[in-house]
Structures are given as C-alpha cells and as structure tokens.
Design a protein around this motif. Structure first.
Motif, PDB file in Angstrom:
ATOM      1  N   PHE A  85      12.974  -6.878   5.981  1.00 59.66           N
ATOM      2  CA  PHE A  85      12.802  -8.036   5.485  1.00 59.66           C
ATOM      3  C   PHE A  85      14.039  -9.073   5.762  1.00 59.66           C
ATOM      4  CE2 PHE A  85      13.703 -11.098   2.031  1.00 59.66           C
ATOM      5  CZ  PHE A  85      12.357 -11.737   1.940  1.00 59.66           C
ATOM      6  N   TRP A  86      15.078  -8.963   5.563  1.00 55.62           N
ATOM      7  CA  TRP A  86      16.209  -9.852   5.870  1.00 55.62           C
ATOM      8  C   TRP A  86      16.386  -9.999   7.259  1.00 55.62           C
ATOM      9  CZ3 TRP A  86      17.221 -12.981   2.500  1.00 55.62           C
ATOM     10  CH2 TRP A  86      17.264 -12.797   1.145  1.00 55.62           C
TER      11      TRP A  86
ATOM     12  N   GLY B 279      14.603  -6.370  13.428  1.00 54.96           N
ATOM     13  CA  GLY B 279      13.936  -6.268  12.105  1.00 54.96           C
ATOM     14  C   GLY B 279      12.510  -5.716  12.424  1.00 54.96           C
ATOM     15  N   ILE B 280      11.739  -5.940  13.321  1.00 60.11           N
ATOM     16  CA  ILE B 280      10.712  -5.272  13.752  1.00 60.11           C
ATOM     17  C   ILE B 280      10.658  -3.832  13.829  1.00 60.11           C
ATOM     18  CG2 ILE B 280       8.680  -5.535  15.306  1.00 60.11           C
ATOM     19  CD1 ILE B 280       9.029  -8.603  15.130  1.00 60.11           C
ATOM     20  N   ILE B 281      11.766  -3.573  14.969  1.00 59.90           N
ATOM     21  CA  ILE B 281      11.970  -2.170  15.084  1.00 59.90           C
ATOM     22  C   ILE B 281      12.123  -1.290  13.922  1.00 59.90           C
ATOM     23  CG2 ILE B 281      13.744  -0.722  16.265  1.00 59.90           C
ATOM     24  CD1 ILE B 281      14.019  -2.667  18.539  1.00 59.90           C
ATOM     25  N   LEU B 282      12.801  -1.929  13.191  1.00 58.05           N
ATOM     26  CA  LEU B 282      13.054  -1.092  11.651  1.00 58.05           C
ATOM     27  C   LEU B 282      11.823  -1.171  10.623  1.00 58.05           C
ATOM     28  CD1 LEU B 282      16.487  -2.664  10.455  1.00 58.05           C
ATOM     29  CD2 LEU B 282      16.051  -0.355  11.270  1.00 58.05           C
ATOM     30  N   PHE B 283      10.879  -1.975  11.067  1.00 54.48           N
ATOM     31  CA  PHE B 283       9.639  -1.964  10.406  1.00 54.48           C
ATOM     32  C   PHE B 283       8.801  -0.660  11.015  1.00 54.48           C
ATOM     33  CE2 PHE B 283       4.983  -3.127  10.603  1.00 54.48           C
ATOM     34  CZ  PHE B 283       4.759  -3.007   9.297  1.00 54.48           C
ATOM     35  N   VAL B 284       8.874  -0.683  12.306  1.00 52.26           N
ATOM     36  CA  VAL B 284       8.061   0.605  13.195  1.00 52.26           C
ATOM     37  C   VAL B 284       8.825   1.605  12.571  1.00 52.26           C
ATOM     38  CG1 VAL B 284       7.697   1.351  15.143  1.00 52.26           C
ATOM     39  CG2 VAL B 284       7.438  -1.071  14.829  1.00 52.26           C
ATOM     40  N   VAL B 285      10.104   1.843  12.519  1.00 50.03           N
ATOM     41  CA  VAL B 285      10.801   2.936  12.287  1.00 50.03           C
ATOM     42  C   VAL B 285      10.239   3.309  10.655  1.00 50.03           C
ATOM     43  CG1 VAL B 285      12.997   4.298  11.678  1.00 50.03           C
ATOM     44  CG2 VAL B 285      12.635   2.856  13.918  1.00 50.03           C
ATOM     45  N   ASN B 286      10.358   2.426   9.714  1.00 46.54           N
ATOM     46  CA  ASN B 286       9.895   2.654   8.415  1.00 46.54           C
ATOM     47  C   ASN B 286       8.535   3.128   8.130  1.00 46.54           C
ATOM     48  OD1 ASN B 286      10.416   2.519   5.899  1.00 46.54           O
ATOM     49  ND2 ASN B 286      10.052   0.453   5.405  1.00 46.54           N
ATOM     50  N   ILE B 287       7.782   2.340   9.117  1.00 46.29           N
ATOM     51  CA  ILE B 287       6.247   3.086   8.939  1.00 46.29           C
ATOM     52  C   ILE B 287       6.253   4.315   9.310  1.00 46.29           C
ATOM     53  CG2 ILE B 287       3.967   2.504   9.597  1.00 46.29           C
ATOM     54  CD1 ILE B 287       5.011   0.631   7.485  1.00 46.29           C
TER      55      ILE B 287
ATOM     56  N   LEU C 216       0.891  -1.172   0.025  1.00 48.10           N
ATOM     57  CA  LEU C 216      -0.041   0.075   0.088  1.00 48.10           C
ATOM     58  C   LEU C 216       0.894   1.340  -0.023  1.00 48.10           C
ATOM     59  CD1 LEU C 216      -2.810  -1.026   2.555  1.00 48.10           C
ATOM     60  CD2 LEU C 216      -2.952  -0.802   0.093  1.00 48.10           C
ATOM     61  N   PHE C 217       1.888   1.156   0.600  1.00 49.91           N
ATOM     62  CA  PHE C 217       2.792   2.188   0.834  1.00 49.91           C
ATOM     63  C   PHE C 217       4.364   1.950   0.136  1.00 49.91           C
ATOM     64  CE2 PHE C 217      -0.158   2.688   4.020  1.00 49.91           C
ATOM     65  CZ  PHE C 217      -0.710   3.948   3.748  1.00 49.91           C
ATOM     66  N   PRO C 218       4.367   1.937  -1.035  1.00 50.53           N
ATOM     67  CA  PRO C 218       5.607   1.470  -1.653  1.00 50.53           C
ATOM     68  C   PRO C 218       6.886   2.228  -1.566  1.00 50.53           C
ATOM     69  CG  PRO C 218       4.101   2.115  -3.458  1.00 50.53           C
ATOM     70  CD  PRO C 218       3.414   2.194  -2.118  1.00 50.53           C
ATOM     71  N   GLN C 219       6.810   3.256  -1.151  1.00 49.40           N
ATOM     72  CA  GLN C 219       8.082   4.230  -0.692  1.00 49.40           C
ATOM     73  C   GLN C 219       8.261   3.470   0.628  1.00 49.40           C
ATOM     74  OE1 GLN C 219       4.993   5.355  -0.935  1.00 49.40           O
ATOM     75  NE2 GLN C 219       4.349   6.581   1.351  1.00 49.40           N
ATOM     76  N   ALA C 220       7.871   2.852   1.401  1.00 48.92           N
ATOM     77  CA  ALA C 220       8.341   2.134   2.770  1.00 48.92           C
ATOM     78  C   ALA C 220       9.005   0.750   2.120  1.00 48.92           C
ATOM     79  CB  ALA C 220       7.299   1.954   3.630  1.00 48.92           C
ATOM     80  N   GLY C 221       8.294   0.036   1.271  1.00 45.66           N
ATOM     81  CA  GLY C 221       8.803  -1.113   0.876  1.00 45.66           C
ATOM     82  C   GLY C 221      10.156  -0.956  -0.036  1.00 45.66           C
ATOM     83  N   GLU C 222      10.229   0.129  -0.662  1.00 46.19           N
ATOM     84  CA  GLU C 222      11.300   0.205  -1.497  1.00 46.19           C
ATOM     85  C   GLU C 222      12.354   0.990  -0.704  1.00 46.19           C
ATOM     86  OE1 GLU C 222       9.800   2.300  -4.676  1.00 46.19           O
ATOM     87  OE2 GLU C 222       8.437   0.640  -5.229  1.00 46.19           O
ATOM     88  N   SER C 223      12.381   1.242   0.447  1.00 48.29           N
ATOM     89  CA  SER C 223      13.393   1.974   1.056  1.00 48.29           C
ATOM     90  C   SER C 223      14.500   0.830   1.885  1.00 48.29           C
ATOM     91  CB  SER C 223      12.923   2.617   2.381  1.00 48.29           C
ATOM     92  OG  SER C 223      12.239   1.437   3.449  1.00 48.29           O
ATOM     93  N   LYS C 224      15.505   1.392   2.056  1.00 45.61           N
ATOM     94  CA  LYS C 224      16.704   0.518   2.646  1.00 45.61           C
ATOM     95  C   LYS C 224      16.268   0.012   3.863  1.00 45.61           C
ATOM     96  CE  LYS C 224      20.435   2.748   0.302  1.00 45.61           C
ATOM     97  NZ  LYS C 224      21.645   3.462   0.396  1.00 45.61           N
ATOM     98  N   ILE C 225      15.441   0.640   4.744  1.00 45.86           N
ATOM     99  CA  ILE C 225      14.891   0.289   5.827  1.00 45.86           C
ATOM    100  C   ILE C 225      14.052  -1.049   5.944  1.00 45.86           C
ATOM    101  CG2 ILE C 225      13.686   1.012   8.033  1.00 45.86           C
ATOM    102  CD1 ILE C 225      14.552   3.709   7.724  1.00 45.86           C
TER     103      ILE C 225
END
Length: 124
Positions: A69-70, A107-115, A55-64
C-alpha cells in the motif's frame, strides 16, 4: 487494507478522469501518458488490489500488504509528477520518473508475493 485501497483508487480515478477531461477541453493531449498511468496504476490496479485484500483479509492484514500500500501510494505520485514535468519539456525530471517508477514497481512486486503467499483456497 482492502477498503483503504478501494477508497484511494477512486481518488486516482477522479484525478485521471479530470485530467482526461482537461486534455479534451484544451485539445492538448501532451499528458496522455500521465492520464493512462493514473487510471491504470491508480484506479484500476489499486481498486483490484483492494478487492483482493477484501476477499482475502489475511493478505490485506499482512505486513507485506501494508508495505505494498505505502510503496504504491508513494511511488505513483512521484512517478506521475516526474512524468508530467518530463513530457512538458523538463528533461531534468527523468530521474524522478525512475525513482517513482522503481518504488511503484517494488510495491507491485510485494503485492504479487503477498497474493502468492497469503491467498489460499477455501478449505485448506
């Protein structure tokens, strides 16, 4: 990234359901904690993250997003293998659970920051 997370989440779903079915058939619920974590952190959490990233490709395409993911997909299997060994009586696997859990949490912390950083309302 969204599609990748959605696809990997269904693999975790299959593993979680398969483990649940095995436990039910064997009447042995020793691995319930592993089953629950695979379904929650693998199937549900990764599936939802995939939807967010779609839904928010800018988040998915970011380095974060890539790092999330990894880290999530490296940490979770390590934690689950360690937890399975631990609950089956091998106490020496406790550090494996801690390492895998730490990697997953990062990884989950990075997800939160990314969002929080990359998800903006439409029109901004």
């Amino acid at each position: 990234m969204g599609v990748r997370l959605i696809k990997i989440s269904v693999v975790y779903f299959l593993i979680g359901v398969g483990l649940g079915m095995y436990m039910s058939m064997a009447h042995n619920y020793t691995l319930t904690g592993v089953h629950v974590h695979i379904n929650l952190l693998g199937w549900a959490s990764m599936g939802l993250a995939g939807i967010y990233y779609h839904l928010f490709p800018q988040a998915g395409e970011s380095k974060i997003g890539t790092a999330h993911f990894w880290l999530h997909n490296i940490g979770l299997p390590i934690m689950m293998i360690g937890l399975a060994a631990l609950v089956l009586g091998n106490a020496s696997f406790e550090p494996v659970v801690a390492v895998g859990g730490t990697i997953t949490t990062l990884g989950i912390i990075l997800f939160v920051v990314n969002i929080l950083v990359n998800v903006k309302s439409v029109g901004r």
